[in-house]
Design a protein around this motif. Structure first.
Motif, mmCIF file in Angstrom:
data_model
loop_
_atom_site.group_PDB
_atom_site.id
_atom_site.type_symbol
_atom_site.label_atom_id
_atom_site.label_comp_id
_atom_site.label_asym_id
_atom_site.label_seq_id
_atom_site.Cartn_x
_atom_site.Cartn_y
_atom_site.Cartn_z
ATOM 1 N N PRO A 274 0.847 -1.194 0.000
ATOM 2 C CA PRO A 274 0.000 0.000 0.000
ATOM 3 C C PRO A 274 0.884 1.246 0.000
ATOM 4 O O PRO A 274 1.849 1.331 0.769
ATOM 5 N N ILE A 275 0.583 2.187 -0.882
ATOM 6 C CA ILE A 275 1.397 3.403 -0.955
ATOM 7 C C ILE A 275 0.499 4.627 -0.859
ATOM 8 O O ILE A 275 -0.657 4.596 -1.260
ATOM 9 N N GLY A 276 1.059 5.691 -0.324
ATOM 10 C CA GLY A 276 0.340 6.955 -0.242
ATOM 11 C C GLY A 276 0.962 7.991 -1.150
ATOM 12 O O GLY A 276 0.564 9.147 -1.154
ATOM 13 N N GLY A 277 1.940 7.603 -1.904
ATOM 14 C CA GLY A 277 2.675 8.488 -2.791
ATOM 15 C C GLY A 277 3.974 7.781 -3.139
ATOM 16 O O GLY A 277 4.159 6.606 -2.829
ATOM 17 N N LEU B 126 0.750 -1.112 -10.708
ATOM 18 C CA LEU B 126 0.141 -0.082 -9.861
ATOM 19 C C LEU B 126 -1.370 -0.245 -9.929
ATOM 20 O O LEU B 126 -1.972 -0.115 -10.986
ATOM 21 N N VAL B 127 -1.985 -0.550 -8.781
ATOM 22 C CA VAL B 127 -3.435 -0.692 -8.689
ATOM 23 C C VAL B 127 -3.955 0.564 -8.010
ATOM 24 O O VAL B 127 -3.549 0.884 -6.887
ATOM 25 N N VAL B 128 -4.839 1.286 -8.688
ATOM 26 C CA VAL B 128 -5.431 2.496 -8.118
ATOM 27 C C VAL B 128 -6.873 2.188 -7.748
ATOM 28 O O VAL B 128 -7.667 1.775 -8.598
ATOM 29 N N LEU B 129 -7.186 2.364 -6.480
ATOM 30 C CA LEU B 129 -8.532 2.105 -5.972
ATOM 31 C C LEU B 129 -9.251 3.426 -5.752
ATOM 32 O O LEU B 129 -8.688 4.336 -5.141
ATOM 33 N N GLU B 130 -10.470 3.494 -6.233
ATOM 34 C CA GLU B 130 -11.256 4.705 -6.016
ATOM 35 C C GLU B 130 -11.826 4.698 -4.607
ATOM 36 O O GLU B 130 -12.170 3.648 -4.067
ATOM 37 N N SER B 131 -11.925 5.885 -4.027
ATOM 38 C CA SER B 131 -12.501 6.018 -2.691
ATOM 39 C C SER B 131 -13.484 7.181 -2.712
ATOM 40 O O SER B 131 -13.123 8.319 -2.412
ATOM 41 N N PRO B 132 -14.729 6.898 -3.049
ATOM 42 C CA PRO B 132 -15.697 7.991 -3.167
ATOM 43 C C PRO B 132 -15.953 8.713 -1.844
ATOM 44 O O PRO B 132 -16.337 9.868 -1.832
ATOM 45 N N PHE B 133 -15.692 8.034 -0.718
ATOM 46 C CA PHE B 133 -15.941 8.663 0.580
ATOM 47 C C PHE B 133 -14.649 9.092 1.261
ATOM 48 O O PHE B 133 -14.637 9.331 2.466
ATOM 49 N N ARG B 134 -13.563 9.178 0.483
ATOM 50 C CA ARG B 134 -12.268 9.648 0.973
ATOM 51 C C ARG B 134 -11.727 8.803 2.121
ATOM 52 O O ARG B 134 -11.037 9.282 3.002
ATOM 53 N N SER B 135 -12.044 7.524 2.105
ATOM 54 C CA SER B 135 -11.551 6.592 3.112
ATOM 55 C C SER B 135 -10.349 5.850 2.547
ATOM 56 O O SER B 135 -10.399 5.383 1.410
ATOM 57 N N LEU B 136 -9.297 5.745 3.318
ATOM 58 C CA LEU B 136 -8.135 4.983 2.871
ATOM 59 C C LEU B 136 -8.285 3.495 3.185
ATOM 60 O O LEU B 136 -7.930 2.645 2.390
#
Length: 169
Positions: free
Chosen positions: A35-38, A85-95
């Motif tokens: 898991p990465i944040g940047g 690189l897997v990008v997951l959408e977070s419509p509710f801004r939850s990590l």
């Protein structure tokens, strides 16, 4: 009494761990998730370590800000080491929620396999600075603690003394 309860507990655990009347399940695949944040040094080092553990390595980024995601996508070819690189959408801004759902989906696809989650972290120079950093990693560790066939480890990067001195100046 408490001694009888304790003995029953240990007897039950011994029975659960016994090899009699047990046969191992079919071996599943091994997926390594980072898991990465940047993109920064701890992430690059964690990816390098992840690649030594298996061939199915994926970096997982939860999209909260489209501009930040675009920046990660642009930097990925240079720093991603050919890792997916897997990008997951977070419509509710939850990590956490998208990440945990993704891990569960990986497990459903491969129920007898193992998932190793490598958390890119760094070790601050001073003890009190731990309160300021790596909090998401701590939450992820707690959420995955009792999940079967999930191994969680840290890819740790220490701050160099020169960097620390320049930060305190």
């Amino acid at each position: 009494t408490i001694f009888e309860i304790t003995k029953r507990h240990y007897d039950h655990v011994a029975l659960e761990l016994s090899l009699s009347n047990w046969s191992p399940e079919a071996q599943g695949d091994h997926v390594v998730l980072v898991p990465i944040g940047g993109i920064q040094r701890a992430v690059v080092k964690a990816l390098r370590y992840a690649r030594t553990l298996g061939s199915d390595v994926r970096a997982v980024y939860v999209e909260i800000d489209g501009a930040a995601t675009e920046s990660v996508r642009q930097m990925w070819p240079q720093w991603g080491q050919q890792v997916e690189l897997v990008v997951l959408e977070s419509p509710f801004r939850s990590l956490m929620e998208p990440l945990l759902e993704y891990i569960e989906a990986v497990q459903r696809k491969n129920p007898h396999g193992f998932v190793t989650v490598i958390l890119p972290e760094f070790v601050p120079h001073r003890l009190w600075q731990h309160l300021l950093h790596n909090q998401h990693a701590l939450l992820i560790k707690g959420a995955l603690l009792f999940k079967p066939n999930v191994v969680v480890t840290s890819g740790v990067t220490a701050l160099r003394p020169a960097v620390i001195e320049s930060m305190s100046a």
